[in-house]
Write an enzyme that holds these catalytic residues in place. Structure first.
Site, PDB file in Angstrom:
ATOM      1  N   LYS A 122      -9.639 -37.896   7.147  1.00  0.00           N
ATOM      2  CA  LYS A 122     -10.250 -38.881   8.049  1.00  0.00           C
ATOM      3  C   LYS A 122      -9.827 -40.334   7.817  1.00  0.00           C
ATOM      4  O   LYS A 122      -8.857 -40.769   8.398  1.00  0.00           O
ATOM      5  CB  LYS A 122     -11.767 -38.693   8.029  1.00  0.00           C
ATOM      6  CG  LYS A 122     -12.161 -37.389   8.746  1.00  0.00           C
ATOM      7  CD  LYS A 122     -13.586 -37.373   9.251  1.00  0.00           C
ATOM      8  CE  LYS A 122     -13.791 -36.311  10.300  1.00  0.00           C
ATOM      9  NZ  LYS A 122     -14.379 -35.066   9.816  1.00  0.00           N
TER      10      LYS A 122
ATOM     11  N   ASP B  63     -15.751 -31.815  -0.790  1.00  0.00           N
ATOM     12  CA  ASP B  63     -15.117 -32.189   0.477  1.00  0.00           C
ATOM     13  C   ASP B  63     -15.550 -33.624   0.800  1.00  0.00           C
ATOM     14  O   ASP B  63     -16.635 -33.851   1.330  1.00  0.00           O
ATOM     15  CB  ASP B  63     -15.563 -31.193   1.555  1.00  0.00           C
ATOM     16  CG  ASP B  63     -14.971 -31.511   2.921  1.00  0.00           C
ATOM     17  OD1 ASP B  63     -14.413 -32.622   3.081  1.00  0.00           O
ATOM     18  OD2 ASP B  63     -15.076 -30.653   3.822  1.00  0.00           O
TER      19      ASP B  63
ATOM     20  N   TYR C  91     -14.362 -29.047  21.862  1.00  0.00           N
ATOM     21  CA  TYR C  91     -15.504 -28.241  22.295  1.00  0.00           C
ATOM     22  C   TYR C  91     -15.853 -28.453  23.772  1.00  0.00           C
ATOM     23  O   TYR C  91     -16.975 -28.833  24.107  1.00  0.00           O
ATOM     24  CB  TYR C  91     -16.716 -28.514  21.387  1.00  0.00           C
ATOM     25  CG  TYR C  91     -16.484 -28.005  19.971  1.00  0.00           C
ATOM     26  CD1 TYR C  91     -16.805 -26.675  19.644  1.00  0.00           C
ATOM     27  CD2 TYR C  91     -15.921 -28.810  18.991  1.00  0.00           C
ATOM     28  CE1 TYR C  91     -16.566 -26.184  18.365  1.00  0.00           C
ATOM     29  CE2 TYR C  91     -15.679 -28.322  17.716  1.00  0.00           C
ATOM     30  CZ  TYR C  91     -16.001 -27.021  17.406  1.00  0.00           C
ATOM     31  OH  TYR C  91     -15.757 -26.536  16.140  1.00  0.00           O
TER      32      TYR C  91
ATOM     33  N   TYR D  64     -20.275 -28.599   6.909  1.00  0.00           N
ATOM     34  CA  TYR D  64     -19.143 -28.553   7.849  1.00  0.00           C
ATOM     35  C   TYR D  64     -17.857 -28.818   7.076  1.00  0.00           C
ATOM     36  O   TYR D  64     -17.754 -29.810   6.352  1.00  0.00           O
ATOM     37  CB  TYR D  64     -19.294 -29.601   8.970  1.00  0.00           C
ATOM     38  CG  TYR D  64     -18.105 -29.577   9.904  1.00  0.00           C
ATOM     39  CD1 TYR D  64     -17.997 -28.595  10.883  1.00  0.00           C
ATOM     40  CD2 TYR D  64     -17.060 -30.486   9.761  1.00  0.00           C
ATOM     41  CE1 TYR D  64     -16.891 -28.537  11.715  1.00  0.00           C
ATOM     42  CE2 TYR D  64     -15.941 -30.426  10.595  1.00  0.00           C
ATOM     43  CZ  TYR D  64     -15.868 -29.449  11.564  1.00  0.00           C
ATOM     44  OH  TYR D  64     -14.766 -29.381  12.373  1.00  0.00           O
TER      45      TYR D  64
HETATM   46  C1  LIG Z   1     -13.938 -33.685   9.837  1.00  0.00           C
HETATM   47  C2  LIG Z   1     -14.182 -32.903   8.604  1.00  0.00           C
HETATM   48  C3  LIG Z   1     -13.331 -31.848   8.227  1.00  0.00           C
HETATM   49  C4  LIG Z   1     -12.173 -31.394   9.087  1.00  0.00           C
HETATM   50  O1  LIG Z   1     -11.211 -32.360   9.235  1.00  0.00           O
HETATM   51  P1  LIG Z   1     -10.164 -32.265  10.487  1.00  0.00           P
HETATM   52  O2  LIG Z   1      -9.242 -33.401  10.256  1.00  0.00           O
HETATM   53  O3  LIG Z   1     -10.995 -32.391  11.724  1.00  0.00           O
HETATM   54  O4  LIG Z   1      -9.503 -30.946  10.393  1.00  0.00           O
HETATM   55  C5  LIG Z   1     -13.608 -31.197   7.044  1.00  0.00           C
HETATM   56  N1  LIG Z   1     -14.652 -31.543   6.273  1.00  0.00           N
HETATM   57  C6  LIG Z   1     -15.476 -32.556   6.600  1.00  0.00           C
HETATM   58  C7  LIG Z   1     -16.607 -32.910   5.690  1.00  0.00           C
HETATM   59  C8  LIG Z   1     -15.292 -33.255   7.782  1.00  0.00           C
HETATM   60  O5  LIG Z   1     -16.133 -34.237   8.118  1.00  0.00           O
END
Ligand SMILES: *Cc1c(COP(=O)(O)O)cnc(C)c1O
Length: 427
Positions: free
Chosen positions: A271, A242, A14, A141
């Protein structure tokens, strides 16, 4: 380092080419410390965006990576398998909620989310139903690729920029009740109303369990998640969790869904999966979903990235999951949590502070004014810490191995920032 070249030519997350910012050059990192080119040392409060949970340059993770690199760095996954993929998948399935039986290894969090959404769409297609919508929450997100962005908060991800291209999904109000507050069913009312109204069109609900991360660092009541599971069951709708930010102990449980004692139909992790070493993610699902998907018209699950199941990433992920299985993280996260509980409430006496909140190894200070990123970043570096705030959020998710003096230094640096007017954009 040629910082001027970096500034002129390289995009960072960004950033603008019209107003390029100078970045801080890091030459190495050990344990919880980032070493800058000029010799300064910074205590890391970010775990490089939730990922470096065991700290940097961990001997066991280094060893896994170098040993694997001497065998093979990569080999295609179509028609070929290898021990690192089997090892990491076994460990992950053993750790995850026990209804999850099948695993898809991908290369980033956003792709894991794309994969989860495709699974849900193929699931309903196989059942002969048209279910083109997803139900999700504002302040969510899920990543930066298009499908992931389409279920990310419309304001944060500027959906208006992509109008006509981005599919329009259904957003319910995000939870307002905090983790420890008294539960009230009113908090789920908007979500329930949207579910009642649209359920025939909805393929799946997708959300971040317990902690909404990049969309606002909001920590919500586990009953919200329990109610979501009940509503999904009532209508036969899939639940995608997620856990990309929350997974692997960050909230004090292995996976955040354990706070509500529920199981998802599909789960995304990323992550911290490799302890912050390599990019790797996974999407896990139940036998029922997997078999339904594969029984459909396509006869398979339609996805297969080039670097799927990369052996280096799988090997280091296995080593990280072995560290998780040793369970030291529980005590470590609990001790970070109790320090946040001790230190953060005192910050509320600063005029700039709107709210403080914490859960597990996540500590958040919400301010009344947005931060001036450049100024506050410099302040933190001068204080010897690495914290990267955005908007009105100064937040920490330090490596689990952080010692009390590290957490104290992070909070102290935040406290000093709160006293500095220059660190904030005044309205
Ligand atoms: C960081 C994140 C993503 C995206 O992961 P990237 O490896 O950056 O593509 C998706 N969902 C959540 C909850 C995240 O924190």
């Amino acid at each position: 380092m040629d910082l001027e070249f970096d500034r002129q030519h390289i995009w960072h997350p960004y950033t603008s080419t019209l107003n390029p910012l100078t970045c801080y050059p890091v030459v190495s990192a050990h344990d919880v410390t980032l070493h800058l080119e000029d010799g300064r040392e910074l205590i890391d409060g970010m775990s490089s965006w939730w990922s470096a949970i065991h700290g940097y340059n961990h001997p066991k993770l280094n060893q896994a990576l170098t040993e694997q690199s001497e065998k093979m760095a990569h080999v295609m996954f179509g028609g070929i398998t290898h021990q690192p993929a089997i090892d990491v998948s076994k460990r992950l399935l053993a750790l995850a909620p026990d209804n999850l039986q099948h695993i898809f290894l991908a290369d980033s969090g956003s792709v894991a989310v794309e994969v989860s959404l495709k699974m849900a769409l193929q699931y309903w297609h196989a059942k002969g139903e048209s279910r083109p919508k997803f139900l999700t929450l504002s302040h969510g997100y899920h990543g930066d690729t298009f499908a992931a962005m389409s279920v990310t908060d419309p304001n944060n991800s500027m959906h208006s920029l992509y109008k006509g291209f981005l599919p329009e999904h259904i957003f319910a109000k995000s939870p307002t009740l905090g983790f420890g507050e008294q539960w009230d069913d009113a908090d789920i009312a908007d979500f329930k109303a949207k579910m009642d109204l649209h359920h025939r069109k909805i393929a799946a609900v997708i959300l971040e369990p317990i902690v909404q991360g990049a969309g606002g660092m909001r920590i919500y009541h586990p009953m919200f998640l329990s109610r979501v599971r009940e509503l999904c069951d009532q209508y036969g709708i899939l639940l995608i969790l997620d856990e990309i930010a929350t997974g692997f102990g960050r909230t004090g449980k292995r996976f955040a869904c354990e706070h509500a004692d529920i199981q998802p139909d599909i789960m995304c992790v990323g992550k911290a999966l490799t302890g912050g070493y390599m990019t790797l993610s996974a999407t896990l699902t139940s036998k029922h979903v997997a078999d339904t998907v594969c029984g459909g018209e396509a006869g398979c699950f339609m996805h297969g990235p080039t670097f799927m199941g990369n052996p280096l990433a799988c090997a280091v992920a296995s080593a990280s999951l072995d560290l998780i299985a040793e369970n030291h993280w529980q005590q470590q996260v609990r001790s970070i949590e109790s320090l946040f509980a001790k230190l953060l409430p005192a910050l509320t006496r600063h005029q700039q502070v709107k709210d403080v909140r914490w859960l597990g190894a996540i500590g958040v200070v919400e301010t009344n004014n947005p931060v001036n990123v450049e100024v506050i970043q410099q302040h933190f570096v001068e204080q010897g810490v690495w914290i990267r705030p955005f908007g009105k959020l100064i937040y920490m998710m330090p490596p689990y191995i952080s010692q009390p003096e590290h957490i104290e230094a992070l909070v102290k640096a935040i406290e000093l920032a709160l006293e500095s007017e220059a660190c904030f954009i005044q309205d």
